[in-house]
Motif scaffolding. Structure first.
Motif, mmCIF file in Angstrom:
data_model
loop_
_atom_site.group_PDB
_atom_site.id
_atom_site.type_symbol
_atom_site.label_atom_id
_atom_site.label_comp_id
_atom_site.label_asym_id
_atom_site.label_seq_id
_atom_site.Cartn_x
_atom_site.Cartn_y
_atom_site.Cartn_z
ATOM 1 N N THR A 1 0.820 -1.160 0.043
ATOM 2 C CA THR A 1 -0.055 -0.133 -0.074
ATOM 3 C C THR A 1 0.890 1.172 0.174
ATOM 4 N N ASN A 2 1.786 1.190 0.728
ATOM 5 C CA ASN A 2 2.765 2.571 0.946
ATOM 6 C C ASN A 2 3.549 2.726 -0.116
ATOM 7 N N ARG B 1 1.600 4.188 -3.074
ATOM 8 C CA ARG B 1 1.420 5.569 -3.203
ATOM 9 C C ARG B 1 2.539 6.396 -3.314
ATOM 10 N N ARG B 2 3.674 5.866 -2.961
ATOM 11 C CA ARG B 2 4.901 6.554 -3.181
ATOM 12 C C ARG B 2 5.523 6.598 -4.272
ATOM 13 N N PRO C 1 4.235 4.841 -7.516
ATOM 14 C CA PRO C 1 3.175 4.035 -8.239
ATOM 15 C C PRO C 1 3.684 3.287 -9.605
ATOM 16 N N SER D 1 2.018 -0.116 -8.069
ATOM 17 C CA SER D 1 0.671 0.148 -8.145
ATOM 18 C C SER D 1 0.000 -1.111 -8.762
ATOM 19 N N GLN E 1 0.152 -3.824 -5.669
ATOM 20 C CA GLN E 1 -1.047 -3.588 -4.604
ATOM 21 C C GLN E 1 -2.381 -3.697 -5.185
ATOM 22 N N THR F 1 -8.963 -1.639 -1.622
ATOM 23 C CA THR F 1 -8.430 -2.246 -0.316
ATOM 24 C C THR F 1 -9.404 -2.891 0.569
#
Length: 521
Positions: free
Chosen positions: A8-9, A12-13, A15, A30, A33, A151
């Motif tokens: 997830t993290n 986001r950081r 992708p 991405s 995830q 999610t």
């Protein structure tokens, strides 16, 4: 933070950054995830709930990390299974763990289909292409394509179980070692600290994902948003090609893998290894001559680690500077596996649990927040090994005056000859320094006079053909550096050693082989 939050993290950081590469397949963060969420939602849709166990039986493949993250996102417990096990051994793991479902690579489906037939759900990686649609198996990619990508929202805590890793079972049926989200994340932080990792690292994974090292690697090598390149198995030529092609910065070897890689580099044309900054190795010390050759030919740092499944895979580090010091003549730490990592406290105790003086052999105890919490369904064995003051490892060793840990062997490997304790590692250290020896393993065999006696099994350098002369030289070397009761009673020669899935030499198999046949030398 939980294991599933890593994907997830990083999505986001970073992708669009490459996260995983497996041959011609590549997934961005991405995509990792999204696929992990689809897997998690599919499992929930099939009725699996927090705490249910899921067996994962697969060779190295790009799906392994997303499976780890996906199961973790909904509180399912991964149960990695060694693909080399016999069907009866897989049946034991299934029964012992109470697994409700399995994710199996198509290559292993045929071998284990009988052990999976009445499970609630079986997902087959690459199943549609290789075996077609069946009533038993749900194709992995088809399942993901039909699941939600959002999610999932499942209430969990860091102390929930994340993984049950089954030990090799050398003293009986394999037992499951329980690791929590909290423990694995502590191990990831510890590993990244001692390896000086950063998010620009490109990691090469060749050892199996189903081992303790493989599962910790999934968490630690991707924790910062690194890129992982995956090989199905170790091939030294493929490793060299990959380092040059992909700019690999870090990988993990065992000494036998290092030997084979250096042999190709030494005999072949020049290759560009400049991206490689560090190799981590375990299972046995690397002789100084091999370390110097590795640092010269690969142009990178070396680090050694010591650990076991019950402590999360790593508890000590022999740093790159330590290796340089050894090559510069600091012989006192050449037999060590380094000092404790930042998260660990290591002690050596006697039979009463009291600390022993520096230089005295005793049982190694590890206290760490990365330790497992016990053995699945085995309260008595859990109480014996996992004590309030730390994990009783079953390994013997000593701490020197500078707090470097030296392993002398397993309790079960110790040889008692004529009433004296003989530690195989002491003999192996002497023999390994001979210029014509590649690898050595010392084991105990029954002896009518002494009870047990040490036998040295040697893999000589490729150019060595005169074993008789080598035996004479090794005998003289041992006589000059070891007490009389530690002398190997004979030398045997082999071309290779039996290895476990993590690359450790299987001494029990060597000893059994020696007991079943007449001496070769």
């Amino acid at each position: 933070m939980l294991i599933g939050d890593i994907a997830t993290n990083n999505a986001r950081r970073y992708p669009q950054k490459r996260a995983l590469v497996d041959g011609q397949r590549s997934h961005t963060w991405s995509q990792v995830q999204e696929r992990a969420c689809r897997l998690a939602n599919f499992m929930r849709g099939r009725g699996l709930t927090r705490g249910d166990r899921v067996m994962v039986i697969a060779r190295n493949c790009i799906e392994w990390p997303e499976i780890s993250f996906g199961l973790a996102k909904v509180g399912l417990v991964a149960v990695p299974v060694n693909i080399r096990l016999a069907p009866d051994e897989v049946a034991h793991i299934r029964e012992d763990s109470g697994a409700q479902a399995a994710i199996v690579h198509a290559e292993q489906l045929t071998k284990f289909v009988g052990e999976l037939a009445d499970m609630r759900m079986v997902m087959g990686i690459d199943a549609r292409r290789t075996i077609g649609d069946t009533d038993l198996v749900t194709d992995y990619e088809t399942a993901l394509s039909h699941a939600w990508s959002s999610t999932p929202n499942v209430e969990m805590t860091p102390d929930d179980l994340a993984v049950i890793l089954y030990t090799s079972g050398t003293t009986g049926r394999a037992k499951g070692v329980m690791h929590t989200h909290r423990g694995l994340l502590y191990q990831a932080a510890d590993t990244n600290l001692v390896t000086e990792a950063n998010r620009s690292d490109v990691m090469l994974a060749t050892t199996p994902f189903f081992t303790a090292g493989g599962m910790v690697r999934t968490v630690s090598w991707l924790y910062l948003g690194q890129t992982m390149v995956i090989h199905q198995k170790f091939d030294p030529q493929a490793v060299i090609d990959e380092i040059e092609r992909s700019g690999i910065t870090f990988t993990t070897f065992i000494p036998t893998m290092l030997h084979r890689t250096l042999a190709i580099l030494e005999d072949g044309p020049p290759r560009d290894m400049s991206s490689l900054r560090r190799i981590s190795y375990g299972s046995a010390p690397v002789p100084p001559g091999l370390a110097r050759k590795a640092m010269d030919l690969l142009g990178c740092d070396l680090q050694q680690r010591y650990g076991l499944t019950e402590c999360g895979g790593q508890a000590t580090i022999l740093t790159p500077q330590d290796h340089r010091d050894i090559l510069a003549g600091r012989d006192s730490i050449a037999t060590s596996c380094g000092q404790e990592t930042p998260m660990c406290v290591i002690r050596v105790v006697d039979e009463n649990g009291d600390d022993v003086p520096a230089g005295t052999v005793g049982e190694i105890v590890i206290a760490s927040p990365a330790n497992a919490i016990g053995y699945w369904n085995r309260p008595e064995q859990t109480a014996e090994a996992f004590r309030p003051d730390g994990l009783r490892t079953g390994d013997l060793g000593y701490l020197d005056e500078d707090n470097y840990l030296h392993i002398t062997g397993r309790k079960t490997d110790m040889i008692i000859s004529g009433g004296f304790n003989v530690y195989p590692a002491e003999i192996e250290r002497v023999i390994a320094h001979h210029q014509d020896v590649d690898l050595v393993a010392v084991v105990g065999v029954p002896d009518p006079e002494w009870g047990e006696t040490p036998v040295a099994v040697v893999i000589p350098k490729a150019h060595v053909t005169d074993h008789a002369t080598l035996t004479d030289e090794l005998t003289a070397l041992c006589r000059s550096e070891l007490a009389g009761y530690k002398q190997p009673r004979r030398f045997e020669y082999r071309r290779e050693f039996p290895l476990g899935p993590a690359g450790k030499i299987l001494k029990r198999e060597i000893a059994d082989d020696l007991r079943s046949m007449a001496p070769q030398t």
